[in-house]
Design a protein around this motif. Structure first.
Motif, PDB file in Angstrom:
ATOM      1  N   MET A 296     -11.457  12.977   3.594  1.00  0.00           N
ATOM      2  CA  MET A 296     -11.461  11.655   2.958  1.00  0.00           C
ATOM      3  C   MET A 296     -10.331  10.780   3.515  1.00  0.00           C
ATOM      4  SD  MET A 296     -10.850  10.915  -1.045  1.00  0.00           S
ATOM      5  CE  MET A 296      -9.079  10.920  -0.894  1.00  0.00           C
ATOM      6  N   LEU A 297      -9.120  11.372   3.616  1.00  0.00           N
ATOM      7  CA  LEU A 297      -7.983  10.607   4.146  1.00  0.00           C
ATOM      8  C   LEU A 297      -8.230  10.212   5.600  1.00  0.00           C
ATOM      9  CD1 LEU A 297      -5.033  12.733   2.709  1.00  0.00           C
ATOM     10  CD2 LEU A 297      -5.804  10.508   1.902  1.00  0.00           C
ATOM     11  N   GLY A 298      -8.786  11.151   6.388  1.00  0.00           N
ATOM     12  CA  GLY A 298      -9.031  10.867   7.801  1.00  0.00           C
ATOM     13  C   GLY A 298     -10.086   9.797   7.995  1.00  0.00           C
ATOM     14  N   LEU A 299     -11.172   9.900   7.221  1.00  0.00           N
ATOM     15  CA  LEU A 299     -12.241   8.893   7.338  1.00  0.00           C
ATOM     16  C   LEU A 299     -11.708   7.517   6.959  1.00  0.00           C
ATOM     17  CD1 LEU A 299     -15.414  10.649   5.889  1.00  0.00           C
ATOM     18  CD2 LEU A 299     -14.934  10.076   8.259  1.00  0.00           C
ATOM     19  N   GLN A 300     -10.808   7.485   5.973  1.00  0.00           N
ATOM     20  CA  GLN A 300     -10.234   6.204   5.544  1.00  0.00           C
ATOM     21  C   GLN A 300      -9.508   5.519   6.711  1.00  0.00           C
ATOM     22  OE1 GLN A 300      -7.522   6.516   2.192  1.00  0.00           O
ATOM     23  NE2 GLN A 300      -6.643   4.525   2.712  1.00  0.00           N
ATOM     24  N   VAL A 301      -8.721   6.303   7.459  1.00  0.00           N
ATOM     25  CA  VAL A 301      -7.985   5.742   8.596  1.00  0.00           C
ATOM     26  C   VAL A 301      -8.955   5.231   9.666  1.00  0.00           C
ATOM     27  CG1 VAL A 301      -6.360   6.270  10.450  1.00  0.00           C
ATOM     28  CG2 VAL A 301      -5.998   7.190   8.172  1.00  0.00           C
ATOM     29  N   VAL A 302      -9.990   6.038   9.928  1.00  0.00           N
ATOM     30  CA  VAL A 302     -10.961   5.649  10.946  1.00  0.00           C
ATOM     31  C   VAL A 302     -11.655   4.343  10.538  1.00  0.00           C
ATOM     32  CG1 VAL A 302     -13.124   6.310  12.059  1.00  0.00           C
ATOM     33  CG2 VAL A 302     -11.297   7.982  11.809  1.00  0.00           C
TER      34      VAL A 302
ATOM     35  N   LYS B 237       0.832  -1.206   0.000  1.00  0.00           N
ATOM     36  CA  LYS B 237       0.000   0.000   0.000  1.00  0.00           C
ATOM     37  C   LYS B 237       0.864   1.252   0.000  1.00  0.00           C
ATOM     38  CE  LYS B 237      -3.554  -2.620   2.218  1.00  0.00           C
ATOM     39  NZ  LYS B 237      -3.324  -3.588   3.294  1.00  0.00           N
ATOM     40  N   ASP B 238       0.190   2.402  -0.237  1.00  0.00           N
ATOM     41  CA  ASP B 238       0.954   3.641  -0.288  1.00  0.00           C
ATOM     42  C   ASP B 238       0.773   4.432   1.012  1.00  0.00           C
ATOM     43  OD1 ASP B 238      -1.350   5.481  -2.441  1.00  0.00           O
ATOM     44  OD2 ASP B 238      -1.675   4.057  -0.809  1.00  0.00           O
ATOM     45  N   GLY B 239       1.234   3.858   2.081  1.00  0.00           N
ATOM     46  CA  GLY B 239       1.053   4.455   3.396  1.00  0.00           C
ATOM     47  C   GLY B 239       1.788   5.767   3.582  1.00  0.00           C
ATOM     48  N   VAL B 240       2.988   5.867   3.057  1.00  0.00           N
ATOM     49  CA  VAL B 240       3.774   7.080   3.281  1.00  0.00           C
ATOM     50  C   VAL B 240       3.141   8.268   2.556  1.00  0.00           C
ATOM     51  CG1 VAL B 240       6.023   8.167   2.995  1.00  0.00           C
ATOM     52  CG2 VAL B 240       5.873   5.761   3.620  1.00  0.00           C
ATOM     53  N   HIS B 241       2.661   7.993   1.339  1.00  0.00           N
ATOM     54  CA  HIS B 241       1.994   9.059   0.596  1.00  0.00           C
ATOM     55  C   HIS B 241       0.780   9.560   1.372  1.00  0.00           C
ATOM     56  CE1 HIS B 241      -1.223  10.354  -2.185  1.00  0.00           C
ATOM     57  NE2 HIS B 241      -0.265  11.184  -2.537  1.00  0.00           N
ATOM     58  N   HIS B 242      -0.002   8.626   1.900  1.00  0.00           N
ATOM     59  CA  HIS B 242      -1.184   8.961   2.685  1.00  0.00           C
ATOM     60  C   HIS B 242      -0.798   9.829   3.874  1.00  0.00           C
ATOM     61  CE1 HIS B 242      -4.371   8.414   5.629  1.00  0.00           C
ATOM     62  NE2 HIS B 242      -5.167   8.033   4.663  1.00  0.00           N
ATOM     63  N   TRP B 243       0.270   9.424   4.556  1.00  0.00           N
ATOM     64  CA  TRP B 243       0.733  10.139   5.749  1.00  0.00           C
ATOM     65  C   TRP B 243       1.129  11.572   5.392  1.00  0.00           C
ATOM     66  CZ3 TRP B 243       5.012  12.545   7.840  1.00  0.00           C
ATOM     67  CH2 TRP B 243       5.068  12.595   9.246  1.00  0.00           C
ATOM     68  N   TYR B 244       1.893  11.722   4.308  1.00  0.00           N
ATOM     69  CA  TYR B 244       2.334  13.066   3.899  1.00  0.00           C
ATOM     70  C   TYR B 244       1.159  13.916   3.437  1.00  0.00           C
ATOM     71  CZ  TYR B 244       7.363  12.731   4.375  1.00  0.00           C
ATOM     72  OH  TYR B 244       8.619  12.659   4.894  1.00  0.00           O
ATOM     73  N   ALA B 245       0.269  13.292   2.657  1.00  0.00           N
ATOM     74  CA  ALA B 245      -0.872  14.043   2.121  1.00  0.00           C
ATOM     75  C   ALA B 245      -1.743  14.567   3.251  1.00  0.00           C
ATOM     76  CB  ALA B 245      -1.683  13.149   1.191  1.00  0.00           C
ATOM     77  N   GLN B 246      -1.928  13.737   4.276  1.00  0.00           N
ATOM     78  CA  GLN B 246      -2.736  14.141   5.426  1.00  0.00           C
ATOM     79  C   GLN B 246      -2.131  15.371   6.103  1.00  0.00           C
ATOM     80  OE1 GLN B 246      -5.666  13.622   6.224  1.00  0.00           O
ATOM     81  NE2 GLN B 246      -5.946  12.322   7.992  1.00  0.00           N
ATOM     82  N   ARG B 247      -0.805  15.376   6.243  1.00  0.00           N
ATOM     83  CA  ARG B 247      -0.146  16.490   6.935  1.00  0.00           C
ATOM     84  C   ARG B 247      -0.021  17.735   6.062  1.00  0.00           C
ATOM     85  NH1 ARG B 247      -0.264  12.215   9.079  1.00  0.00           N
ATOM     86  NH2 ARG B 247       0.018  11.933  11.313  1.00  0.00           N
ATOM     87  N   ALA B 248       0.215  17.513   4.752  1.00  0.00           N
ATOM     88  CA  ALA B 248       0.304  18.669   3.848  1.00  0.00           C
ATOM     89  C   ALA B 248      -1.042  19.388   3.788  1.00  0.00           C
ATOM     90  CB  ALA B 248       0.732  18.211   2.455  1.00  0.00           C
TER      91      ALA B 248
ATOM     92  N   VAL C  11     -11.500  22.111  -1.432  1.00  0.00           N
ATOM     93  CA  VAL C  11     -10.884  20.873  -1.934  1.00  0.00           C
ATOM     94  C   VAL C  11      -9.959  20.282  -0.864  1.00  0.00           C
ATOM     95  CG1 VAL C  11      -9.308  19.928  -3.654  1.00  0.00           C
ATOM     96  CG2 VAL C  11     -11.057  21.561  -4.342  1.00  0.00           C
ATOM     97  N   ALA C  12      -9.152  21.136  -0.214  1.00  0.00           N
ATOM     98  CA  ALA C  12      -8.236  20.642   0.815  1.00  0.00           C
ATOM     99  C   ALA C  12      -9.011  20.021   1.970  1.00  0.00           C
ATOM    100  CB  ALA C  12      -7.358  21.791   1.322  1.00  0.00           C
ATOM    101  N   ALA C  13     -10.127  20.654   2.368  1.00  0.00           N
ATOM    102  CA  ALA C  13     -10.916  20.145   3.499  1.00  0.00           C
ATOM    103  C   ALA C  13     -11.513  18.782   3.162  1.00  0.00           C
ATOM    104  CB  ALA C  13     -12.013  21.142   3.858  1.00  0.00           C
ATOM    105  N   LEU C  14     -12.075  18.656   1.943  1.00  0.00           N
ATOM    106  CA  LEU C  14     -12.703  17.385   1.590  1.00  0.00           C
ATOM    107  C   LEU C  14     -11.651  16.289   1.409  1.00  0.00           C
ATOM    108  CD1 LEU C  14     -15.478  18.694  -0.801  1.00  0.00           C
ATOM    109  CD2 LEU C  14     -15.806  17.624   1.411  1.00  0.00           C
ATOM    110  N   TYR C  15     -10.487  16.648   0.879  1.00  0.00           N
ATOM    111  CA  TYR C  15      -9.399  15.676   0.713  1.00  0.00           C
ATOM    112  C   TYR C  15      -8.915  15.198   2.080  1.00  0.00           C
ATOM    113  CZ  TYR C  15      -4.987  13.799  -1.130  1.00  0.00           C
ATOM    114  OH  TYR C  15      -3.929  12.993  -1.464  1.00  0.00           O
TER     115      TYR C  15
END
Lengths: 130, 289
Positions: free
Chosen positions: B80-86, B17-28, B73-77
């Motif tokens: 989306m990433l946060g809901l995925q983790v939950v 999986k692309d975990g690192v990308h997810h992690w960075y995208a969440q913080r960016a 767009v940033a808020a919905l993105y």
């Protein structure tokens, strides 16, 4: 080697039966809780406000009617409080991500700062809105 | 130390999986949201109230519209990433997890595309209407006022829009003031160049002293009304008038609330009283000599 099926406790059901509730763990789960609330309630409300403003005075007055109703006020106030908490606690998480303030004392100090800041920020924003 | 599980290490693969990308995208996206929310809060503080006119003026500004779009767009993105983790962490039923995961993705995508379409249609591509007003009516008009449009060839249809701006200049040949308004519609029957009837809802004014339009005597030297003083006595009074609305005219000064004005035949009284005043002056003149 045979795999034995084990029934391990899985999140989020660790707090309570296995771990004593602490400020750190409760604030962590609240960060997720407020995040879910903002995704499900806060984001659609903000979209509604923008689209109503873009559409015209009648659509906007429908939004205003909702915002003036007690249920609408409650949802908006909850959204503002959740946003304030999620924003400030998010900054706390970002500081941790840089490797700073990871000791227990800092975690608690930061936690209190976030809680106090949430109350203040919520009061300011609700004051502006009303 | 290897972070791979024994099977993955044996196969020589990393994480699927692309975990690192997810992690960075969440913080960016978090950092972007912090900046944009601070901007939104300070904008709300400096706005002239949060009513329709102020909100409309705010989002109609191109810089604000662009920043607001990025915020959305940033808020919905981020959501989306946060809901995925939950979902990954707390939903332990695999089929349900997959369904929720795709719902989150599709929901965020649909919301972004729907919102951008609505935003563009309402703010950037509103159907424009140019209203020509007499120059004296310009003082009534303000940005954000509600306008109702009726198209004579489409009976029973009404469109509701907003005053967006007025020109700074009166049209030299027509002596009218162009007022620009717009409304949101997807009605295909509307064509550019159509004539529409418009009704601008100017803000209501409270506590206005008004008289019927026909009570006012307009003269080159000023406006007058004839006040009834009881016992069949009348007195012409100079008044300063304000705006007109329907059959009424606002009176700014000259008479008080409760005074009776003559609404019919006052021209006769006015000219008669002018004559009487002239006679009186003549009489006084005689006495002095």
């Amino acid at each position: 080697m045979t795999m034995k099926e084990t029934r391990r406790p899985i999140s989020p059901f660790m707090i309570g039966p296995y771990y004593k509730p602490q400020m750190t763990s409760l604030m962590s789960i609240s960060h997720r809780g407020t995040g879910v609330f903002l995704s499900v309630v806060g984001a659609p409300l903000m979209l509604w406000w923008i689209i109503a403003t873009a559409t015209g005075p009648d659509a906007f007055s429908r939004f205003e009617a909702f915002a003036g109703h007690w249920a609408g006020m409650l949802l908006l106030a909850l959204t503002v409080a959740c946003l304030a908490y999620h924003l400030l606690n998010g900054i706390r998480h970002l500081v941790w991500d840089t490797g700073r303030a990871l000791d227990l004392r800092s975690a608690y100090t930061g936690g209190w700062l976030v809680l106090i800041g949430t109350v203040l920020l919520t009061a300011v924003v609700l004051g502006v809105l009303s | 130390m290897s972070m791979l599980n024994p099977l993955a290490r044996a196969r020589g693969h990393g994480s699927a999986k692309d975990g690192v990308h997810h992690w960075y995208a969440q913080r960016a996206s978090a950092l972007l949201l912090i900046a944009l929310l601070a901007w939104l809060l300070f904008s709300a503080l400096s706005m002239d109230g949060l009513g329709y006119a102020a909100s409309r003026a705010f989002i109609a500004n191109p810089v604000n519209a662009a920043l607001l779009s990025v915020l959305l767009v940033a808020a919905l993105y981020h959501a989306m990433l946060g809901l995925q983790v939950v979902i990954e962490d707390y939903v332990h039923n695999r089929p349900l997890e997959i369904v929720l995961y795709f719902l989150t993705r599709a929901g965020a995508w649909e919301l972004v595309s729907w919102a951008s379409r609505m935003f563009a249609a309402g703010v950037l591509m509103a159907t424009p209407v140019i209203i020509s007003l007499f120059e004296g009516q310009g003082a009534w008009i303000d940005r954000g006022q509600r306008v109702v449009f009726r198209v004579p060839t489409m009976p029973g249809t009404e469109f509701v829009g907003t005053v967006d701006r007025t020109d700074r200049e009166i049209n030299f040949s027509t002596r009218t003031l162009p007022v620009y308004a717009g409304f949101f519609t997807s009605d295909p029957r509307l064509r550019y160049g159509m004539l529409v009837e418009t009704e601008i809802h100017v803000s209501a004014r409270e506590n206005v002293l008004r008289i019927p339009r026909e009570a006012l005597i307009r003269t080159g030297a000023g406006d007058r009304v004839v006040v009834a003083q009881g016992d069949g006595r009348f007195q012409p009074v100079t008044v300063v008038v304000g705006i007109e609305s329907g059959d009424y005219i606002e009176v700014l000064s000259g008479i008080e609330e409760g005074q009776e004005v003559v609404v019919s035949g006052q021209f006769l009284i006015d000219s008669e009283s002018s004559l009487t005043a002239s006679f009186r002056r003549m009489e006084q003149g005689d006495g002095d000599h």
